[in-house]
Design an enzyme around this catalytic site. Structure first.
Site, short mmCIF file in Angstrom:
data_model
loop_
_atom_site.label_atom_id
_atom_site.label_comp_id
_atom_site.label_asym_id
_atom_site.label_seq_id
_atom_site.Cartn_x
_atom_site.Cartn_y
_atom_site.Cartn_z
N CYS A 169 -14.13 0.42 -0.54
CA CYS A 169 -14.33 0.40 0.90
C CYS A 169 -13.80 1.71 1.46
CB CYS A 169 -13.58 -0.78 1.51
SG CYS A 169 -13.53 -0.80 3.31
N CYS A 221 -20.13 3.95 3.91
CA CYS A 221 -19.64 2.58 3.77
C CYS A 221 -20.38 1.96 2.60
CB CYS A 221 -19.90 1.79 5.06
SG CYS A 221 -19.57 0.03 4.96
N THR A 222 -19.66 1.29 1.73
CA THR A 222 -20.31 0.75 0.53
C THR A 222 -21.33 -0.33 0.88
OG1 THR A 222 -18.42 -0.75 0.22
CG2 THR A 222 -18.44 1.32 -1.03
N HIS A 223 -21.19 -0.98 2.02
CA HIS A 223 -22.21 -1.93 2.48
C HIS A 223 -23.57 -1.25 2.63
CE1 HIS A 223 -18.98 -4.74 3.47
NE2 HIS A 223 -19.88 -5.64 3.82
N TYR A 242 -13.80 -5.00 7.36
CA TYR A 242 -12.61 -4.19 7.52
C TYR A 242 -12.79 -3.09 8.58
CZ TYR A 242 -10.19 -6.01 3.33
OH TYR A 242 -9.53 -6.79 2.43
N GLY A 243 -14.02 -2.63 8.74
CA GLY A 243 -14.28 -1.52 9.65
C GLY A 243 -13.96 -1.79 11.10
N ASP A 287 -12.88 -5.39 -1.55
CA ASP A 287 -13.63 -5.08 -0.34
C ASP A 287 -13.74 -6.35 0.48
OD1 ASP A 287 -15.00 -3.65 1.57
OD2 ASP A 287 -16.92 -3.70 0.54
N SER A 288 -14.19 -6.20 1.72
CA SER A 288 -14.47 -7.37 2.55
C SER A 288 -15.99 -7.53 2.62
CB SER A 288 -13.89 -7.19 3.96
OG SER A 288 -14.45 -6.06 4.59
N THR A 331 -13.27 2.47 4.58
CA THR A 331 -12.28 2.21 5.62
C THR A 331 -10.91 1.92 5.02
OG1 THR A 331 -13.93 1.36 7.19
CG2 THR A 331 -11.66 0.68 7.53
#
Length: 236
Positions: free
Chosen positions: A72, A174-176, A40-41, A8-9, A74
């Site tokens: 992620c 979104c995992t964030h 990434y989004g 992921d970012s 995205t």
């Protein structure tokens, strides 16, 4: 002990890793935080496809993963099909919004999907539920990374956008956004749906029966991000 790389970012994939470390035993985890290109989004589709191939090639060289998790939404929506074709010997697990379980409990129009523009545009699953409400809160993944240990700073900002909608369920696309659970439960009575448990259930099927895990980190960009992400992993 199977080798599992998680990509992921930024911090979003750490939310996935937290669940995996608790529910999936017998794995050697490597978390690759592509912070140099976070979030990434906001990236171009062609860039994301190219970057996914680059990272998998790097991981093959230095870690030899048997399983790679795109933690992620995205990156999953854009690139997972291509990497599966390019690397048939690796098992890829993607991350999709938990829209289906949300719509099994609520009517589609009562469900609000919180996601990035790229995910909403490219995720095939989302298109199967056309009446689900969708919202993009500008810069939200980036703001979460910047306020990771002071997440309450985002309460008013988030509330400003959510107050414009009426809903009974929120899908964290979104995992964030897992980091926002304390805020979301304080400003809304909506039921929250995330995808992390689904990822854990799928990965657990590959366990070889070992009872311990290993975990290591890699990061592109600033070295100090390693300590930040590790500290975040330790938080409950």
């Amino acid at each position: 002990m199977k080798k599992v790389a998680i990509i992921d970012s930024g911090s979003g994939g750490v939310n996935v890793l937290k669940i995996l470390m608790k529910q999936c035993l017998g794995f050697d985890f490597l978390y690759f935080a592509d912070n140099k290109y976070a979030p990434y989004g906001e990236k171009d589709i062609n860039f994301l496809n190219k970057r996914a191939i680059e990272i998998v090639k790097l991981l093959e060289k230095i870690f030899q993963p048997e399983i790679i998790i795109f933690a992620c939404n995205t990156l999953t929506s854009v690139a997972i099909k291509n990497v599966r074709k390019s690397f048939p010997n690796i098992e890829f697990i993607g991350c999709e919004p938990a829209i289906k379980p949300a719509c099994e409990q609520f009517k589609e129009h009562e469900v609000l999907l919180l996601a990035t523009k790229v995910t909403i545009k490219n995720c095939r699953l989302i298109k199967k539920f056309p009446n689900v409400q969708k919202i993009v809160v500008p810069n939200l993944p980036k703001l979460i990374d910047e306020n990771l240990f002071e997440i309450e700073n985002l309460k008013e900002y988030l509330q400003k956008y959510l107050n414009k909608k009426k809903f009974s369920a929120i899908v964290l696309g979104c995992t964030h956004f897992e980091a926002l659970r304390p805020i979301l439960t304080s400003i809304s009575e909506a039921k929250l749906f995330g995808s992390n448990i689904g990822i854990a259930k799928r990965l657990s099927k590959f366990s070889d029966g070992d009872t311990v895990n290993n975990c290591s980190f890699m990061v592109s960009g600033k070295e100090e991000d390693l300590a930040k992400l590790f500290h975040y992993l330790m938080l409950e």
